[in-house]
Write a protein that holds these residues in place. Sequence first.
Motif, short mmCIF file in Angstrom:
data_model
loop_
_atom_site.label_atom_id
_atom_site.label_comp_id
_atom_site.label_asym_id
_atom_site.label_seq_id
_atom_site.Cartn_x
_atom_site.Cartn_y
_atom_site.Cartn_z
N LEU A 54 0.82 -1.21 0.00
CA LEU A 54 0.00 0.00 0.00
C LEU A 54 0.86 1.26 0.00
N GLN A 55 1.94 1.23 0.77
CA GLN A 55 2.84 2.38 0.83
C GLN A 55 3.45 2.63 -0.55
N ASP A 56 3.91 1.58 -1.19
CA ASP A 56 4.51 1.72 -2.53
C ASP A 56 3.49 2.23 -3.54
N GLU A 57 2.28 1.70 -3.45
CA GLU A 57 1.24 2.14 -4.39
C GLU A 57 0.89 3.60 -4.16
N LEU A 58 0.82 4.00 -2.89
CA LEU A 58 0.50 5.39 -2.58
C LEU A 58 1.56 6.33 -3.15
N LEU A 59 2.82 5.98 -3.00
CA LEU A 59 3.91 6.81 -3.52
C LEU A 59 3.88 6.84 -5.05
N THR A 60 3.55 5.70 -5.64
CA THR A 60 3.44 5.64 -7.10
C THR A 60 2.31 6.54 -7.60
N LEU A 61 1.17 6.44 -6.92
CA LEU A 61 0.03 7.28 -7.29
C LEU A 61 0.34 8.76 -7.11
N GLN A 62 1.07 9.06 -6.06
CA GLN A 62 1.47 10.44 -5.81
C GLN A 62 2.36 10.96 -6.94
N LYS A 63 3.28 10.11 -7.41
CA LYS A 63 4.14 10.49 -8.52
C LYS A 63 3.31 10.68 -9.79
N GLN A 64 2.36 9.81 -10.02
CA GLN A 64 1.49 9.93 -11.18
C GLN A 64 0.68 11.21 -11.14
N GLU A 65 0.23 11.56 -9.94
CA GLU A 65 -0.54 12.80 -9.80
C GLU A 65 0.31 14.01 -10.16
N GLU A 66 1.54 14.02 -9.73
CA GLU A 66 2.45 15.11 -10.07
C GLU A 66 2.62 15.22 -11.59
N GLU A 67 2.70 14.06 -12.24
CA GLU A 67 2.85 14.06 -13.69
C GLU A 67 1.60 14.58 -14.38
N TRP A 68 0.41 14.19 -13.86
CA TRP A 68 -0.84 14.72 -14.40
C TRP A 68 -0.93 16.22 -14.19
N ASP A 69 -0.51 16.68 -13.00
CA ASP A 69 -0.52 18.12 -12.72
C ASP A 69 0.32 18.88 -13.74
N HIS A 70 1.49 18.33 -14.01
CA HIS A 70 2.39 18.98 -14.97
C HIS A 70 1.76 19.01 -16.36
N SER A 71 1.20 17.88 -16.79
CA SER A 71 0.61 17.79 -18.12
C SER A 71 -0.59 18.72 -18.25
N ILE A 72 -1.44 18.74 -17.22
CA ILE A 72 -2.63 19.60 -17.25
C ILE A 72 -2.24 21.07 -17.32
N THR A 73 -1.30 21.45 -16.47
CA THR A 73 -0.86 22.85 -16.43
C THR A 73 -0.24 23.27 -17.76
N LEU A 74 0.59 22.41 -18.30
CA LEU A 74 1.25 22.71 -19.58
C LEU A 74 0.22 22.88 -20.68
N GLN A 75 -0.72 21.94 -20.76
CA GLN A 75 -1.73 22.01 -21.83
C GLN A 75 -2.65 23.21 -21.64
N HIS A 76 -3.02 23.48 -20.40
CA HIS A 76 -3.90 24.61 -20.12
C HIS A 76 -3.22 25.93 -20.54
N ASN A 77 -1.96 26.07 -20.19
CA ASN A 77 -1.23 27.29 -20.56
C ASN A 77 -1.05 27.41 -22.06
N GLN A 78 -0.85 26.28 -22.73
CA GLN A 78 -0.74 26.29 -24.19
C GLN A 78 -2.07 26.71 -24.82
N ASN A 79 -3.16 26.28 -24.22
CA ASN A 79 -4.48 26.69 -24.72
C ASN A 79 -4.67 28.20 -24.59
#
Length: 267
Positions: A54-79
């Motif tokens: 569970l700890q490993d999965e939580l950290l993995t999900l946290q990393k994925q969220e950071e990546e989604w944040d970056h992608s969303i912000t980048l695309q939003h700013n490009q829009n």
Amino acid sequence: MYLNLFTVLIAAFVLVSALPGEASAAAPFNFTAGLLDKTLAASTQAQTTRIHALQDELLTLQKQEEEWDHSITLQHNQNKEALTMLGKQAKTIDAAQLAKLEEEVLRTRERYKPLLSRYTAINKQIEDVRPLKNKSLNTMLRLQATALKIPAQLARADIQSKEKAHRAAKDKASKATKGLRERLDDINPTNVQIKAKMSAVQSTRKSLSPLWSAFKKSAKKGDAIGVQSTLSSMVSLLRQVNDEKQRIYKLETSVRDKLAAIKKDTG
């Protein structure tokens, strides 16, 4: 396109700019050294395995969220940037097109002003001298009016032609503005969905904070069941957050595609 489009694009820019530019991620979960020592020491092998997973999965999900944040912000700013460029493009083309036609109308009117003024003045003189019954004066004025009649007609026709071209451009601009407004309006529901999903993410994120506090309390007590339960709940919520952020990113790319299509059609 045409001048009125710039106003429409500015309104759309305000809407897009008002959207959350960055996904709202909470402070990262920090598993400090020794945090789970007491818990793991009191855990069965099965519990230890589950807690680590569970700890490993939580950290993995946290990393994925950071990546989604970056992608969303980048695309939003490009829009936003794409919409800004559309505005600049529309403003430049409109100014050149309509200003040129308007200038031609004004210049044409000014060029023919002496001729038309003279023609109008002579015809007025003819009416003014009619009661005087001065045949020679009347004949002279009529000859002058006749000589100016065709040039005056041609002058008015030229002015009308320039005015017609200017009106046609303005009408075309109006139709183009309406069409663009409809296409930009088509983006609005997507932006509304993005805002709604961001609000949902923020609500879910708020639920993670008390769970993290409960997890740390359970860890300090060495409560393996409490640790496992809170970790499981956090993993479940963070999955939901990532699923929503993935959907948000897809919606941002949908806005991107629509803006690209508008740019292509107005380029």
